[in-house]
Design a protein around this motif. Sequence first.
Motif, short mmCIF file in Angstrom:
data_model
loop_
_atom_site.label_atom_id
_atom_site.label_comp_id
_atom_site.label_asym_id
_atom_site.label_seq_id
_atom_site.Cartn_x
_atom_site.Cartn_y
_atom_site.Cartn_z
N MET A 166 0.77 -1.33 -0.09
CA MET A 166 0.01 -0.07 -0.14
C MET A 166 0.93 1.12 -0.21
O MET A 166 1.81 1.44 1.00
N SER A 167 0.53 2.21 -0.86
CA SER A 167 1.32 3.25 -1.06
C SER A 167 0.69 4.38 0.06
O SER A 167 -0.51 4.60 0.01
N ILE A 168 1.53 5.10 0.46
CA ILE A 168 1.09 6.05 1.67
C ILE A 168 1.38 7.61 0.93
O ILE A 168 2.23 7.80 0.41
N ARG A 169 0.29 8.20 1.17
CA ARG A 169 0.18 9.57 0.43
C ARG A 169 -0.06 10.74 1.25
O ARG A 169 -0.69 10.43 2.26
N LEU A 170 0.23 11.64 0.91
CA LEU A 170 -0.09 12.86 1.78
C LEU A 170 -1.49 13.13 2.13
O LEU A 170 -2.23 13.11 0.98
N GLY A 171 -1.81 13.42 3.22
CA GLY A 171 -3.24 13.40 3.63
C GLY A 171 -3.54 12.27 4.16
O GLY A 171 -4.91 12.28 4.71
N ASP A 172 -3.35 11.04 3.73
CA ASP A 172 -3.69 9.52 4.44
C ASP A 172 -3.38 9.79 5.87
O ASP A 172 -2.60 10.29 6.36
N THR A 173 -4.38 9.03 6.49
CA THR A 173 -4.19 8.92 7.99
C THR A 173 -3.10 7.59 8.31
O THR A 173 -3.03 6.53 7.26
N ALA A 174 -2.07 8.07 9.03
CA ALA A 174 -0.81 7.36 9.10
C ALA A 174 -1.47 5.56 9.65
O ALA A 174 -2.33 5.79 10.65
N PRO A 175 -1.17 4.60 9.00
CA PRO A 175 -1.44 3.29 9.37
C PRO A 175 -0.92 3.05 10.95
O PRO A 175 0.19 3.31 11.42
N ASP A 176 -1.81 2.40 11.59
CA ASP A 176 -1.42 2.21 13.33
C ASP A 176 -0.86 0.68 13.18
O ASP A 176 -0.95 -0.22 12.29
N LYS A 189 -2.55 12.46 10.46
CA LYS A 189 -2.43 12.55 8.90
C LYS A 189 -0.81 12.72 8.24
O LYS A 189 -0.14 13.27 9.10
N VAL A 190 -0.50 12.16 7.55
CA VAL A 190 0.85 12.13 6.97
C VAL A 190 0.81 13.63 6.09
O VAL A 190 0.44 13.89 5.27
N LYS A 191 2.05 14.28 6.54
CA LYS A 191 2.20 15.66 5.97
C LYS A 191 3.43 15.54 4.93
O LYS A 191 3.40 16.57 4.42
N LEU A 192 4.28 14.81 5.23
CA LEU A 192 5.22 14.74 4.24
C LEU A 192 5.71 13.11 3.91
O LEU A 192 6.01 12.54 5.21
N THR A 193 6.43 12.82 3.01
CA THR A 193 6.94 11.48 2.72
C THR A 193 8.23 11.99 2.01
O THR A 193 8.22 12.87 1.01
N LEU A 194 9.46 11.29 2.23
CA LEU A 194 10.54 11.39 1.55
C LEU A 194 11.25 9.55 1.43
O LEU A 194 11.15 9.01 2.32
N THR A 195 12.14 9.65 0.29
CA THR A 195 12.60 8.43 0.25
C THR A 195 14.03 8.43 -0.40
O THR A 195 14.33 9.06 -1.33
N TYR A 196 14.99 7.98 0.47
CA TYR A 196 16.31 8.12 0.08
C TYR A 196 16.79 6.84 -0.35
O TYR A 196 16.53 5.86 0.19
#
Length: 211
Positions: A1-11, A133-140
Amino acid sequence: MSIRLGDTAPDFTAATTEGELSFLDWKGDSWAVLFSHPKDFTPVCTTELGAVAKLKDEFDARGTKVIGLSVSPLEDHEVWKKDIEETQGVDELNFPIIADPERKVADLYDMIHPEVSETTTVRSVFIIGPDDKVKLTLTYPASTGRNFDELLRVIDSLQLTSKEQLATPANWTKGDKVIVTPAVSDEDARQRFGEIDAPRPYLRYVADPTA
């Protein structure tokens, strides 16, 4: 499942270096940073965890909790903690690290990219607000250490813009001028933020109200 901005963070519930915790209960109404590591005893990860430990006061000042994750087991985390403390000049690792050997959390947050590795996480970062809610995602990539001063800068911006109809310009840091969003009229902007510097009608700067 891809996590996008505005999604509720999975518990999730997981074992950590500070005991078993339920993620959203642990986070409470704070801001939070969840960041992953490919595995224990890796050089770049070791420097990153040390850097975060040194910034605890900065995260605390922003009401932000930090939690790491690695797919290595808890017993490895406990040994690795000592390595981090001894090599990175920190008295203690002052935030929890999730043990995720079955990759349940890694899969939940889409931290494993099969084109990179079938078994280890990439360097993922999630900033989560008080509303969960997810406010930022980054991948390095695994070879590139993260800049945690940049994460602090982003948190400053997110916290400011979550309360005011403002945005932050390129390379902004706390105390620099900010931008009034188009939804706010000039009159309302002057009443709320004071003097406006407007080189263009759509580009209106005002002083940082939190400075």
